[in-house]
Design a protein around this motif. Structure first.
Motif, PDB file in Angstrom:
ATOM      1  N   ASP A 152       0.770  -1.276   0.090  1.00  0.00           N
ATOM      2  CA  ASP A 152       0.004  -0.077  -0.176  1.00  0.00           C
ATOM      3  C   ASP A 152       1.067   1.322  -0.115  1.00  0.00           C
ATOM      4  N   HIS A 153       1.775   1.327   0.837  1.00  0.00           N
ATOM      5  CA  HIS A 153       2.844   2.418   0.977  1.00  0.00           C
ATOM      6  C   HIS A 153       3.479   2.563  -0.353  1.00  0.00           C
ATOM      7  N   TYR A 154       3.883   1.445  -0.890  1.00  0.00           N
ATOM      8  CA  TYR A 154       4.744   1.526  -2.263  1.00  0.00           C
ATOM      9  C   TYR A 154       3.834   1.895  -3.245  1.00  0.00           C
ATOM     10  N   LYS A 155       2.415   1.540  -3.435  1.00  0.00           N
ATOM     11  CA  LYS A 155       1.649   1.735  -4.510  1.00  0.00           C
ATOM     12  C   LYS A 155       1.197   3.274  -4.421  1.00  0.00           C
ATOM     13  N   ASN A 213      21.891   7.460  -1.789  1.00  0.00           N
ATOM     14  CA  ASN A 213      21.648   6.134  -2.805  1.00  0.00           C
ATOM     15  C   ASN A 213      22.413   4.749  -2.221  1.00  0.00           C
ATOM     16  N   ASN A 214      21.840   3.581  -2.605  1.00  0.00           N
ATOM     17  CA  ASN A 214      22.301   2.249  -2.289  1.00  0.00           C
ATOM     18  C   ASN A 214      23.171   1.667  -3.579  1.00  0.00           C
ATOM     19  N   PRO A 215      24.273   1.825  -3.934  1.00  0.00           N
ATOM     20  CA  PRO A 215      24.931   1.442  -4.945  1.00  0.00           C
ATOM     21  C   PRO A 215      24.738  -0.055  -5.236  1.00  0.00           C
ATOM     22  N   THR A 216      24.378  -0.801  -4.040  1.00  0.00           N
ATOM     23  CA  THR A 216      24.363  -2.252  -3.918  1.00  0.00           C
ATOM     24  C   THR A 216      23.086  -2.679  -5.024  1.00  0.00           C
ATOM     25  N   CYS A 217      21.867  -1.919  -4.784  1.00  0.00           N
ATOM     26  CA  CYS A 217      20.856  -2.579  -5.526  1.00  0.00           C
ATOM     27  C   CYS A 217      20.195  -0.947  -6.447  1.00  0.00           C
ATOM     28  N   GLY A 218      20.810   0.113  -6.535  1.00  0.00           N
ATOM     29  CA  GLY A 218      20.335   1.159  -7.190  1.00  0.00           C
ATOM     30  C   GLY A 218      19.429   1.785  -6.595  1.00  0.00           C
ATOM     31  N   ASP A 219      18.867   1.713  -5.439  1.00  0.00           N
ATOM     32  CA  ASP A 219      17.990   2.601  -4.610  1.00  0.00           C
ATOM     33  C   ASP A 219      18.548   4.153  -4.602  1.00  0.00           C
ATOM     34  N   ARG A 220      17.634   5.107  -4.890  1.00  0.00           N
ATOM     35  CA  ARG A 220      17.907   6.324  -4.584  1.00  0.00           C
ATOM     36  C   ARG A 220      16.700   7.110  -3.985  1.00  0.00           C
ATOM     37  N   ILE A 221      17.139   8.152  -3.109  1.00  0.00           N
ATOM     38  CA  ILE A 221      16.311   8.779  -2.450  1.00  0.00           C
ATOM     39  C   ILE A 221      16.961  10.284  -2.175  1.00  0.00           C
ATOM     40  N   ARG A 222      15.723  11.394  -2.275  1.00  0.00           N
ATOM     41  CA  ARG A 222      16.117  12.781  -2.181  1.00  0.00           C
ATOM     42  C   ARG A 222      14.942  13.076  -1.025  1.00  0.00           C
ATOM     43  N   LEU A 223      15.503  13.458  -0.001  1.00  0.00           N
ATOM     44  CA  LEU A 223      14.499  13.834   1.153  1.00  0.00           C
ATOM     45  C   LEU A 223      14.779  15.205   1.288  1.00  0.00           C
ATOM     46  N   THR A 224      13.494  15.922   1.551  1.00  0.00           N
ATOM     47  CA  THR A 224      13.550  17.228   1.820  1.00  0.00           C
ATOM     48  C   THR A 224      12.723  17.464   2.946  1.00  0.00           C
ATOM     49  N   PHE A 277       9.770  12.971   0.142  1.00  0.00           N
ATOM     50  CA  PHE A 277      10.413  12.314  -0.441  1.00  0.00           C
ATOM     51  C   PHE A 277      10.383  12.005  -1.989  1.00  0.00           C
ATOM     52  N   GLU A 278      11.532  12.064  -2.903  1.00  0.00           N
ATOM     53  CA  GLU A 278      11.276  11.268  -4.142  1.00  0.00           C
ATOM     54  C   GLU A 278      12.415  10.407  -4.363  1.00  0.00           C
ATOM     55  N   GLY A 279      12.143   9.580  -5.265  1.00  0.00           N
ATOM     56  CA  GLY A 279      13.500   8.710  -5.718  1.00  0.00           C
ATOM     57  C   GLY A 279      12.862   7.382  -6.372  1.00  0.00           C
ATOM     58  N   GLU A 280      13.683   6.292  -6.286  1.00  0.00           N
ATOM     59  CA  GLU A 280      13.245   5.017  -6.922  1.00  0.00           C
ATOM     60  C   GLU A 280      14.106   4.150  -6.501  1.00  0.00           C
ATOM     61  N   GLY A 281      13.463   2.829  -6.387  1.00  0.00           N
ATOM     62  CA  GLY A 281      13.800   1.624  -5.820  1.00  0.00           C
ATOM     63  C   GLY A 281      12.866   0.868  -5.393  1.00  0.00           C
ATOM     64  N   CYS A 282      13.338  -0.039  -4.868  1.00  0.00           N
ATOM     65  CA  CYS A 282      12.540  -1.580  -4.527  1.00  0.00           C
ATOM     66  C   CYS A 282      11.330  -1.187  -3.531  1.00  0.00           C
ATOM     67  N   ALA A 297      10.495   4.854   3.103  1.00  0.00           N
ATOM     68  CA  ALA A 297      10.514   6.288   3.071  1.00  0.00           C
ATOM     69  C   ALA A 297       9.217   6.846   3.115  1.00  0.00           C
ATOM     70  N   SER A 298       8.091   6.212   2.732  1.00  0.00           N
ATOM     71  CA  SER A 298       6.638   6.625   2.914  1.00  0.00           C
ATOM     72  C   SER A 298       6.177   6.731   4.329  1.00  0.00           C
ATOM     73  N   MET A 299       6.666   5.659   4.908  1.00  0.00           N
ATOM     74  CA  MET A 299       6.340   5.344   6.476  1.00  0.00           C
ATOM     75  C   MET A 299       7.130   6.278   7.228  1.00  0.00           C
ATOM     76  N   MET A 300       8.428   6.332   6.912  1.00  0.00           N
ATOM     77  CA  MET A 300       9.535   7.415   7.824  1.00  0.00           C
ATOM     78  C   MET A 300       8.797   8.640   7.636  1.00  0.00           C
ATOM     79  N   THR A 301       8.260   9.178   6.497  1.00  0.00           N
ATOM     80  CA  THR A 301       8.023  10.636   6.547  1.00  0.00           C
ATOM     81  C   THR A 301       6.671  10.662   7.223  1.00  0.00           C
ATOM     82  N   GLN A 302       5.812   9.868   7.439  1.00  0.00           N
ATOM     83  CA  GLN A 302       4.878  10.052   8.089  1.00  0.00           C
ATOM     84  C   GLN A 302       5.116  10.091   9.660  1.00  0.00           C
ATOM     85  N   ALA A 303       6.214   9.102   9.950  1.00  0.00           N
ATOM     86  CA  ALA A 303       6.590   8.893  11.402  1.00  0.00           C
ATOM     87  C   ALA A 303       7.114  10.318  11.965  1.00  0.00           C
TER      88      ALA A 303
END
Length: 142
Positions: A16-19, A37-48, A61-66, A73-79
């Motif tokens: 639900d948080h992903y979609k 970013n996480n160079p291991t898997c390619g996840d990246r994030i910009r947090l403002t 936040f914005e970014g891309e990843g699994c 990231a969605s849960m963290m910003t809410q918290a």
């Protein structure tokens, strides 16, 4: 509730948080921007974040990843919204302990974040789950 039902519920919360991510985007009036970013898997994030008077007023936040990375990231910003810096950092430390499968302070209400607890069984995914949290801690320490 059986373990299978709980596992299914947690997966639904994560998806639900992903979609339908909460707080996705960029804060135009933010005063902190952190790119990680996480160079291991390619996840990246910009947090403002907008921080005033030692309090996280807003976060996006914005970014891309699994699904794990983006839902975390969605849960963290809410918290952290509306929390003072000390509480936000404490939440991050608690999350880190939980996600590593360690004992953690369960007096804090983690809400949806607890859905990520199962990630501790997959060590390679821990970095995915903690990316946004590490960005937040980095920003608040600067």
């Amino acid at each position: 509730m059986s373990f299978n039902n709980l596992d299914t519920l947690y997966r639904q919360v994560i998806m639900d948080h992903y979609k339908k991510p909460r707080n996705k985007g960029v804060l135009e009036d933010g005063n902190l921007t952190i790119d990680m970013n996480n160079p291991t898997c390619g996840d990246r994030i910009r947090l403002t974040m907008k921080v005033e008077d030692q309090k996280v007023v807003d976060a996006k936040f914005e970014g891309e990843g699994c699904s794990i990375s983006m839902s975390s990231a969605s849960m963290m910003t809410q918290a952290i919204k509306g929390k003072d810096i000390e509480t936000a950092v404490k939440l991050s430390k608690t999350f880190s302990e939980m996600i590593q499968g360690n004992e953690y302070d369960d007096t804090l209400d983690l809400g949806d974040i607890e859905a990520l607890q199962g990630v501790s069984k997959f060590p390679a995914r821990i970095k995915c789950a903690t990316l946004a949290w590490k960005a937040m801690e980095k920003g608040l320490k600067e």
